[in-house]
Design a protein around this motif. Structure first.
Motif, PDB file in Angstrom:
ATOM      1  N   ILE A   1     -74.337 -92.928  -8.968  1.00 33.50           N
ATOM      2  CA  ILE A   1     -73.328 -91.898  -8.686  1.00 33.50           C
ATOM      3  C   ILE A   1     -71.933 -92.413  -9.022  1.00 33.50           C
ATOM      4  CG2 ILE A   1     -72.225 -90.580  -6.834  1.00 33.50           C
ATOM      5  CD1 ILE A   1     -75.033 -90.453  -5.502  1.00 33.50           C
ATOM      6  N   GLN A   2     -71.658 -93.656  -8.656  1.00 29.19           N
ATOM      7  CA  GLN A   2     -70.349 -94.252  -8.963  1.00 29.19           C
ATOM      8  C   GLN A   2     -70.126 -94.340 -10.468  1.00 29.19           C
ATOM      9  OE1 GLN A   2     -70.839 -97.910  -6.781  1.00 29.19           O
ATOM     10  NE2 GLN A   2     -69.692 -97.151  -4.999  1.00 29.19           N
ATOM     11  N   ILE A   3     -71.174 -94.703 -11.217  1.00 34.43           N
ATOM     12  CA  ILE A   3     -71.073 -94.742 -12.683  1.00 34.43           C
ATOM     13  C   ILE A   3     -70.753 -93.351 -13.216  1.00 34.43           C
ATOM     14  CG2 ILE A   3     -72.415 -95.053 -14.808  1.00 34.43           C
ATOM     15  CD1 ILE A   3     -73.884 -97.362 -13.363  1.00 34.43           C
ATOM     16  N   GLY A   4     -71.415 -92.337 -12.652  1.00 32.73           N
ATOM     17  CA  GLY A   4     -71.138 -90.966 -13.069  1.00 32.73           C
ATOM     18  C   GLY A   4     -69.711 -90.544 -12.775  1.00 32.73           C
ATOM     19  N   MET A   5     -69.181 -90.983 -11.661  1.00 29.74           N
ATOM     20  CA  MET A   5     -67.789 -90.671 -11.326  1.00 29.74           C
ATOM     21  C   MET A   5     -66.826 -91.372 -12.292  1.00 29.74           C
ATOM     22  SD  MET A   5     -67.887 -90.772  -7.159  1.00 29.74           S
ATOM     23  CE  MET A   5     -68.647 -89.428  -6.222  1.00 29.74           C
ATOM     24  N   GLN A   6     -67.202 -92.569 -12.709  1.00 33.18           N
ATOM     25  CA  GLN A   6     -66.355 -93.331 -13.629  1.00 33.18           C
ATOM     26  C   GLN A   6     -66.414 -92.789 -15.052  1.00 33.18           C
ATOM     27  OE1 GLN A   6     -67.936 -97.266 -13.051  1.00 33.18           O
ATOM     28  NE2 GLN A   6     -66.995 -97.515 -11.038  1.00 33.18           N
ATOM     29  N   ASP A   7     -67.604 -92.310 -15.480  1.00 35.63           N
ATOM     30  CA  ASP A   7     -67.707 -91.816 -16.861  1.00 35.63           C
ATOM     31  C   ASP A   7     -67.410 -90.330 -16.987  1.00 35.63           C
ATOM     32  OD1 ASP A   7     -70.046 -90.322 -16.208  1.00 35.63           O
ATOM     33  OD2 ASP A   7     -71.397 -91.933 -16.812  1.00 35.63           O
ATOM     34  N   GLY A   8     -67.116 -89.679 -15.847  1.00 37.45           N
ATOM     35  CA  GLY A   8     -66.705 -88.286 -15.889  1.00 37.45           C
ATOM     36  C   GLY A   8     -67.828 -87.275 -15.844  1.00 37.45           C
ATOM     37  N   SER A   9     -69.062 -87.728 -15.593  1.00 41.08           N
ATOM     38  CA  SER A   9     -70.181 -86.782 -15.549  1.00 41.08           C
ATOM     39  C   SER A   9     -70.451 -86.263 -14.134  1.00 41.08           C
ATOM     40  CB  SER A   9     -71.451 -87.426 -16.120  1.00 41.08           C
ATOM     41  OG  SER A   9     -71.850 -88.552 -15.356  1.00 41.08           O
TER      42      SER A   9
ATOM     43  N   LYS B   1     -81.637 -79.695 -10.919  1.00 40.39           N
ATOM     44  CA  LYS B   1     -80.554 -78.965 -11.582  1.00 40.39           C
ATOM     45  C   LYS B   1     -79.673 -78.253 -10.567  1.00 40.39           C
ATOM     46  CE  LYS B   1     -82.543 -78.384 -16.165  1.00 40.39           C
ATOM     47  NZ  LYS B   1     -82.931 -77.463 -17.257  1.00 40.39           N
ATOM     48  N   LEU B   2     -80.281 -77.760  -9.504  1.00 41.67           N
ATOM     49  CA  LEU B   2     -79.504 -77.120  -8.439  1.00 41.67           C
ATOM     50  C   LEU B   2     -78.546 -78.118  -7.805  1.00 41.67           C
ATOM     51  CD1 LEU B   2     -79.056 -74.615  -6.607  1.00 41.67           C
ATOM     52  CD2 LEU B   2     -80.857 -75.515  -5.124  1.00 41.67           C
ATOM     53  N   ILE B   3     -79.070 -79.308  -7.490  1.00 42.67           N
ATOM     54  CA  ILE B   3     -78.227 -80.360  -6.939  1.00 42.67           C
ATOM     55  C   ILE B   3     -77.210 -80.823  -7.970  1.00 42.67           C
ATOM     56  CG2 ILE B   3     -78.202 -82.745  -6.098  1.00 42.67           C
ATOM     57  CD1 ILE B   3     -79.281 -80.878  -4.022  1.00 42.67           C
ATOM     58  N   GLY B   4     -77.697 -81.031  -9.199  1.00 44.61           N
ATOM     59  CA  GLY B   4     -76.831 -81.551 -10.252  1.00 44.61           C
ATOM     60  C   GLY B   4     -75.646 -80.659 -10.552  1.00 44.61           C
ATOM     61  N   CYS B   5     -75.873 -79.361 -10.574  1.00 48.24           N
ATOM     62  CA  CYS B   5     -74.771 -78.439 -10.860  1.00 48.24           C
ATOM     63  C   CYS B   5     -73.709 -78.475  -9.770  1.00 48.24           C
ATOM     64  CB  CYS B   5     -75.304 -77.011 -11.024  1.00 48.24           C
ATOM     65  SG  CYS B   5     -76.173 -76.754 -12.587  1.00 48.24           S
ATOM     66  N   GLY B   6     -74.120 -78.886  -8.585  1.00 47.93           N
ATOM     67  CA  GLY B   6     -73.156 -78.976  -7.497  1.00 47.93           C
ATOM     68  C   GLY B   6     -72.295 -80.225  -7.548  1.00 47.93           C
TER      69      GLY B   6
ATOM     70  N   LYS C   1     -72.494 -81.169 -16.757  1.00 47.63           N
ATOM     71  CA  LYS C   1     -73.438 -80.055 -16.755  1.00 47.63           C
ATOM     72  C   LYS C   1     -74.073 -79.853 -18.122  1.00 47.63           C
ATOM     73  CE  LYS C   1     -71.222 -77.593 -12.945  1.00 47.63           C
ATOM     74  NZ  LYS C   1     -70.412 -76.429 -12.515  1.00 47.63           N
ATOM     75  N   LYS C   2     -73.383 -80.279 -19.175  1.00 51.20           N
ATOM     76  CA  LYS C   2     -73.958 -80.184 -20.518  1.00 51.20           C
ATOM     77  C   LYS C   2     -75.188 -81.078 -20.617  1.00 51.20           C
ATOM     78  CE  LYS C   2     -69.477 -79.260 -22.701  1.00 51.20           C
ATOM     79  NZ  LYS C   2     -68.451 -79.772 -23.660  1.00 51.20           N
ATOM     80  N   ASP C   3     -75.115 -82.251 -19.987  1.00 54.23           N
ATOM     81  CA  ASP C   3     -76.265 -83.157 -19.986  1.00 54.23           C
ATOM     82  C   ASP C   3     -77.417 -82.566 -19.188  1.00 54.23           C
ATOM     83  OD1 ASP C   3     -75.143 -85.310 -21.501  1.00 54.23           O
ATOM     84  OD2 ASP C   3     -73.927 -85.827 -19.768  1.00 54.23           O
ATOM     85  N   ILE C   4     -77.086 -81.876 -18.090  1.00 59.71           N
ATOM     86  CA  ILE C   4     -78.107 -81.269 -17.251  1.00 59.71           C
ATOM     87  C   ILE C   4     -78.880 -80.203 -18.018  1.00 59.71           C
ATOM     88  CG2 ILE C   4     -78.485 -79.810 -15.219  1.00 59.71           C
ATOM     89  CD1 ILE C   4     -76.081 -81.163 -13.929  1.00 59.71           C
ATOM     90  N   ASP C   5     -78.152 -79.394 -18.798  1.00 60.83           N
ATOM     91  CA  ASP C   5     -78.778 -78.265 -19.494  1.00 60.83           C
ATOM     92  C   ASP C   5     -79.473 -78.666 -20.791  1.00 60.83           C
ATOM     93  OD1 ASP C   5     -77.897 -76.520 -17.542  1.00 60.83           O
ATOM     94  OD2 ASP C   5     -75.990 -76.126 -18.560  1.00 60.83           O
ATOM     95  N   SER C   6     -79.167 -79.866 -21.308  1.00 60.50           N
ATOM     96  CA  SER C   6     -79.619 -80.202 -22.654  1.00 60.50           C
ATOM     97  C   SER C   6     -81.010 -80.809 -22.731  1.00 60.50           C
ATOM     98  CB  SER C   6     -78.621 -81.176 -23.307  1.00 60.50           C
ATOM     99  OG  SER C   6     -78.598 -82.414 -22.606  1.00 60.50           O
ATOM    100  N   LYS C   7     -81.554 -81.301 -21.625  1.00 56.60           N
ATOM    101  CA  LYS C   7     -82.836 -81.984 -21.704  1.00 56.60           C
ATOM    102  C   LYS C   7     -83.620 -81.882 -20.398  1.00 56.60           C
ATOM    103  CE  LYS C   7     -80.870 -85.819 -22.835  1.00 56.60           C
ATOM    104  NZ  LYS C   7     -79.448 -85.441 -22.728  1.00 56.60           N
ATOM    105  N   SER C   8     -84.894 -82.178 -20.493  1.00 61.35           N
ATOM    106  CA  SER C   8     -85.770 -82.171 -19.319  1.00 61.35           C
ATOM    107  C   SER C   8     -85.621 -83.475 -18.562  1.00 61.35           C
ATOM    108  CB  SER C   8     -87.229 -81.990 -19.745  1.00 61.35           C
ATOM    109  OG  SER C   8     -88.113 -82.309 -18.703  1.00 61.35           O
ATOM    110  N   ILE C   9     -85.628 -83.393 -17.274  1.00 61.83           N
ATOM    111  CA  ILE C   9     -85.564 -84.583 -16.411  1.00 61.83           C
ATOM    112  C   ILE C   9     -86.715 -85.529 -16.715  1.00 61.83           C
ATOM    113  CG2 ILE C   9     -86.709 -83.275 -14.591  1.00 61.83           C
ATOM    114  CD1 ILE C   9     -85.488 -85.023 -12.553  1.00 61.83           C
ATOM    115  N   PHE C  10     -87.896 -85.001 -17.017  1.00 68.22           N
ATOM    116  CA  PHE C  10     -89.068 -85.842 -17.234  1.00 68.22           C
ATOM    117  C   PHE C  10     -89.050 -86.475 -18.624  1.00 68.22           C
ATOM    118  CE2 PHE C  10     -90.161 -82.874 -13.883  1.00 68.22           C
ATOM    119  CZ  PHE C  10     -90.517 -83.769 -12.895  1.00 68.22           C
ATOM    120  N   GLU C  11     -88.427 -85.814 -19.594  1.00 67.84           N
ATOM    121  CA  GLU C  11     -88.236 -86.434 -20.890  1.00 67.84           C
ATOM    122  C   GLU C  11     -87.280 -87.615 -20.780  1.00 67.84           C
ATOM    123  OE1 GLU C  11     -86.790 -83.362 -23.388  1.00 67.84           O
ATOM    124  OE2 GLU C  11     -88.696 -82.323 -23.550  1.00 67.84           O
TER     125      GLU C  11
END
Length: 234
Positions: A147-155, A208-213, A220-230
């Motif tokens: 989560i901290q990495i995501g906050m640092q990279d802007g995702s 995706k519900l959690i991620g969009c929040g 969100k572009k990363d969330i919509d672009s691929k499957s979690i399992f892929e």
């Protein structure tokens, strides 16, 4: 190799054999029907030898839990070494947890046993309590770091508290993987079948519900672009 080293190696091999035998019996008969006599017979060790390594059934199950949580924590920690945006790391950790439970239902049973163990005498007797907790703490720390990495990279939105988000994700995902466990291992649990819902689709929708929040617009572009399992399988 000296005598002491050989004896230590033989001791560890016997402990591994006992744990593997117990895991097989849990898969075959369920945790409630795990019997120390049958474990000794399956492992081809005397009862005295079995109780030398594990004081009682609870201690044995906690030994399996230690093995399970250590394996899971390593898989989750490995996600942090990948070149992924933080939001994808969070997704991948979720998929790793789900796939671990699907692949090792006997391990998840031991983890649930640990979570539900309330007898303080039993807790005090086992050397594995602190080991299990340490492994779980390591997994939680990995989630916080993702989560901290995501906050640092802007995702991931940095207006949240990373530890609070990690607790939210960890607790709710626990419910989801428990649902997956019931779906796979409990014949009378027919909730998904009756509603014609696929487990992968359900879990991906949850993430995706959690991620969009928590994601930024870029995330969100990363969330919509691929499957979690892929993502998890890479």
């Amino acid at each position: 190799m000296g005598t002491s080293e050989r004896k230590e190696r033989e001791k560890e091999q016997k402990k591994v054999l006992i744990l593997e035998s117990a895991e097989e019996l849990i898969l075959e008969k369920g945790l409630d029907h795990l019997n120390m006599d049958e474990v000794a017979e399956r492992a081809e060790v005397s009862k005295g030898s079995l109780y030398h390594y594990f004081k009682n059934k609870s201690d044995l199950v906690l030994g399996i839990c230690n093995k399970a949580t250590n394996m899971l924590s390593k898989q989750i920690s490995d996600v942090l070494t990948r070149d992924l945006p933080g939001i994808e790391m969070v997704y991948t950790i979720g998929a790793t947890f789900l796939n671990f439970v699907r692949s090792h239902p006997e391990f998840f049973r031991s983890m649930r046993f640990f979570d539900n163990l309330k007898d303080t005498d039993q807790l005090g007797e086992s050397e594995y309590i602190e080991m299990c907790q340490s492994n779980m703490d390591t997994s939680f720390t990995s989630m916080v770091r993702a989560i901290q990495i995501g906050m640092q990279d802007g995702s991931i939105n940095d207006s949240y508290d990373a530890k609070e988000l990690a607790i939210l994700l960890w607790s709710t995902s626990h419910g989801m993987v428990n649902l997956a466990y019931l779906h796979q291992n409990t014949p009378h649990f027919q909730l998904l079948e009756k509603n014609k819902v696929e487990m992968n689709s359900l879990f991906e929708g949850y993430m995706k519900l959690i991620g969009c929040g928590i994601a930024t617009d870029e995330g969100k572009k990363d969330i919509d672009s691929k499957s979690i399992f892929e993502t998890e399988s890479k």
